[in-house]
Design an enzyme around this catalytic site. Structure first.
Site, mmCIF file in Angstrom:
data_model
loop_
_atom_site.group_PDB
_atom_site.id
_atom_site.type_symbol
_atom_site.label_atom_id
_atom_site.label_comp_id
_atom_site.label_asym_id
_atom_site.label_seq_id
_atom_site.Cartn_x
_atom_site.Cartn_y
_atom_site.Cartn_z
ATOM 1 N N GLN A 287 49.341 135.889 45.131
ATOM 2 C CA GLN A 287 49.098 135.119 46.341
ATOM 3 C C GLN A 287 49.670 133.722 46.202
ATOM 4 O OE1 GLN A 287 45.059 137.403 47.877
ATOM 5 N NE2 GLN A 287 44.923 135.264 47.417
ATOM 6 N N ARG B 36 40.193 142.519 45.302
ATOM 7 C CA ARG B 36 41.419 141.917 44.785
ATOM 8 C C ARG B 36 42.572 142.895 44.964
ATOM 9 N NH1 ARG B 36 39.315 137.816 45.452
ATOM 10 N NH2 ARG B 36 38.719 136.232 43.954
ATOM 11 N N HIS C 285 44.453 135.897 52.779
ATOM 12 C CA HIS C 285 43.148 135.869 52.091
ATOM 13 C C HIS C 285 42.204 134.875 52.789
ATOM 14 C CE1 HIS C 285 41.054 136.004 47.903
ATOM 15 N NE2 HIS C 285 40.205 136.089 48.894
HETATM 16 P P1 NDP Z 1 28.881 140.584 42.385
HETATM 17 O O1 NDP Z 1 28.999 140.075 40.995
HETATM 18 O O2 NDP Z 1 27.609 140.415 43.119
HETATM 19 O O3 NDP Z 1 29.234 142.125 42.441
HETATM 20 C C1 NDP Z 1 30.219 142.721 41.694
HETATM 21 C C2 NDP Z 1 29.797 144.141 41.448
HETATM 22 O O4 NDP Z 1 30.879 144.844 40.866
HETATM 23 C C3 NDP Z 1 28.610 144.244 40.502
HETATM 24 O O5 NDP Z 1 27.649 145.090 41.091
HETATM 25 C C4 NDP Z 1 29.235 144.877 39.271
HETATM 26 O O6 NDP Z 1 28.390 145.774 38.626
HETATM 27 C C5 NDP Z 1 30.337 145.702 39.888
HETATM 28 N N1 NDP Z 1 31.354 146.129 38.952
HETATM 29 C C6 NDP Z 1 31.931 145.441 37.944
HETATM 30 N N2 NDP Z 1 32.841 146.211 37.324
HETATM 31 C C7 NDP Z 1 32.815 147.407 37.922
HETATM 32 C C8 NDP Z 1 33.500 148.618 37.709
HETATM 33 N N3 NDP Z 1 34.390 148.747 36.728
HETATM 34 N N4 NDP Z 1 33.236 149.642 38.536
HETATM 35 C C9 NDP Z 1 32.314 149.520 39.515
HETATM 36 N N5 NDP Z 1 31.609 148.405 39.746
HETATM 37 C C10 NDP Z 1 31.870 147.358 38.965
HETATM 38 O O7 NDP Z 1 30.081 139.893 43.192
HETATM 39 P P2 NDP Z 1 30.366 139.851 44.756
HETATM 40 O O8 NDP Z 1 29.882 141.095 45.359
HETATM 41 O O9 NDP Z 1 29.921 138.561 45.325
HETATM 42 O O10 NDP Z 1 31.955 139.814 44.714
HETATM 43 C C11 NDP Z 1 32.696 140.920 44.220
HETATM 44 C C12 NDP Z 1 34.170 140.592 44.180
HETATM 45 O O11 NDP Z 1 34.664 140.419 45.492
HETATM 46 C C13 NDP Z 1 34.518 139.267 43.465
HETATM 47 O O12 NDP Z 1 34.601 139.423 42.078
HETATM 48 C C14 NDP Z 1 35.845 138.939 44.070
HETATM 49 O O13 NDP Z 1 36.884 139.583 43.352
HETATM 50 C C15 NDP Z 1 35.761 139.538 45.464
HETATM 51 N N6 NDP Z 1 35.584 138.491 46.474
HETATM 52 C C16 NDP Z 1 36.515 138.362 47.454
HETATM 53 C C17 NDP Z 1 36.443 137.360 48.376
HETATM 54 C C18 NDP Z 1 37.434 137.224 49.472
HETATM 55 O O14 NDP Z 1 37.525 136.142 50.069
HETATM 56 N N7 NDP Z 1 38.173 138.262 49.804
HETATM 57 C C19 NDP Z 1 35.364 136.364 48.321
HETATM 58 C C20 NDP Z 1 34.354 136.665 47.341
HETATM 59 C C21 NDP Z 1 34.508 137.663 46.427
HETATM 60 P P3 NDP Z 1 27.172 145.375 37.735
HETATM 61 O O15 NDP Z 1 26.733 143.991 38.133
HETATM 62 O O16 NDP Z 1 26.215 146.428 38.101
HETATM 63 O O17 NDP Z 1 27.700 145.410 36.372
#
Ligand code: NDP
Length: 399
Positions: free
Chosen positions: A313, A284, A332
């Protein structure tokens, strides 16, 4: 029920009559075994544009047959926009991160019937999650639908930044052939240290996809990955973002946006990075401070920045990232390839089918339920609101 669906604009020249590929490759399940969306029916052709207004996520026939009212619009920003008017008596709002309808507390309070906010994609930070909890509005997203699409985009962006592809492509388009100009910032990725902030579905997949390039892999996450995965990828865990950025040539950001991660890459964090490093952020826009990124590219503290996420956006036409040096930004798009659209359209339909039949939506699709963070939301988000400043999106003028 009344369903308000906010989608991005149609192509300028109208909906395509034909597409490059006649069929999509078949994907049976996601790497962790989670099944793809399983709606009871489908009223669209896979591989066609579904995320724009005329695509309607393929929902019209299904909703009308079941006696519901569907309103689709892209007019989502500024005073008097159609989405705000239609929201007032809507029961369900569907929006997409690519063209987010910023569902602020104020907007929720203008919509007494609103019960559900569905994200056609992943990342529900465009919804004030705290307000959704306070108003008992359930929030769902289609977890995993485009995670692998984004990971592919990340690989493309890492390679294109490090090799300086954009500059080389521009030289050709200008009719030029100066090889020295084309390569004076071009390196191999092999041997570099690549780190992800968050190793969830996207972060881990991006690491797996980068592994064959002969790189050293690093990650930071709130929860540590299983030892077997660390071993498989020869992956180094860092207990802080600071520790990771100090040693990495390329940092990719893959955590959700929530109060804990907003502005994480500010001037101070960037100053702790290895000099001349690259950032790829497809998570993001608000996770990075826009002024600090632009300044670091200018000074050489960063060699390149790429991603597809901005704030707000659509990005205002004068957004500083549009003109900063050495960037490889796209709108995006990473999570809305034609392949991904099919999956998130199916996922939205599955969620709606559950809501209509009072069946519980999968917990992996759940962000907020019954006034609390739940399911994926409980694991990956923190309470709070990240929609502040979204009114700025109204400054974008269509071109
Ligand atoms: P997941 O839920 O699989 O992964 C998110 C990860 O972020 C988890 O491992 C979580 O940790 C970790 N996390 C949360 N907070 C923190 C923090 N403060 N510091 C470090 N790690 C943290 O989601 P995705 O991988 O599928 O997607 C991630 C993000 O990517 C989405 O939330 C979205 O914002 C973005 N995205 C963008 C897209 C695009 O089109 N550009 C499309 C899809 C997603 P844990 O679970 O271990 O707590």
């Amino acid at each position: 029920m009344k369903i308000l669906c906010v989608l991005y604009d149609n192509p300028k020249k109208g909906m395509p009559k034909k597409y490059p590929l006649s069929k999509l490759p078949v994907i049976k399940k996601y790497p962790d075994g989670q099944t793809l969306p399983t709606p009871k029916g489908r009223d669209f052709k896979p591989g066609t544009l579904l995320g724009c207004v005329s695509g309607e996520l393929g929902l019209r026939k299904f909703l009308q047959k079941n006696g519901h009212k569907l309103v689709v619009t892209s007019d989502k920003d500024g005073k008097g926009c159609r989405a705000d008017k239609e929201l007032k008596d809507a029961d369900i709002v569907i929006s997409q991160p690519f063209w987010p309808y910023y569902l602020t507390r104020e907007k929720m309070e203008s919509a007494p019937n609103l019960k559900y906010a569905i994200t056609a994609g992943i990342g529900s930070d465009h919804v004030d999650l705290q307000a959704a909890m306070d108003h008992n509005i359930d929030v769902y997203e289609v977890t995993y639908c485009n995670s692998r699409s984004v990971a592919e985009h990340i690989v493309m962006m890492i390679i294109s930044l490090v090799r300086d592809y954009h500059n080389q492509h521009a030289i050709v388009n200008r009719g030029g052939w100066n090889i020295a100009d084309a390569v004076h910032r071009s390196y191999d990725v092999e041997g570099m240290h690549i780190g992800t902030v968050a190793a969830g579905r996207i972060g881990l997949d991006a690491l797996r996809k980068m592994k064959p390039f002969g790189v050293h892999l690093h990650y930071f996450d709130k929860h540590r990955l299983p030892k077997s995965v660390e071993k498989e990828l020869n992956l180094k865990f860092h207990s802080s973002v600071e520790s990771l950025v100090k040693v990495c040539d390329v940092v990719t950001i893959n955590c959700p946006l929530h109060p804990e991660t907003e502005n994480l890459f500010d001037k101070k964090m960037i100053s702790k990075m290895k000099k001349g490093a690259y950032i790829v952020n497809t998570a993001r826009g608000k996770i990075c401070n826009k002024q600090a990124i632009a300044a670091a590219l200018k000074s050489g503290q960063l060699s390149g920045y790429a991603g597809d996420v901005w704030f707000p956006q659509p990005a205002p036409n004068d957004h500083i990232w549009r003109k900063m040096p050495h960037h490889g930004m796209t709108p995006h798009t990473s999570g809305t390839s034609l392949s991904a659209q099919t999956r998130y359209a199916d996922g939205v339909r599955e969620i709606l089918e559950c809501i209509f039949s009072r069946k519980q939506v999968r917990k992996e699709y759940t962000i907020v339920r019954n006034g609390e963070l739940a399911g994926t939301g409980k694991h990956s988000y923190t309470k709070g609101n990240a929609t502040g400043g979204s009114k700025e999106a109204a400054r974008y003028k269509k071109r």
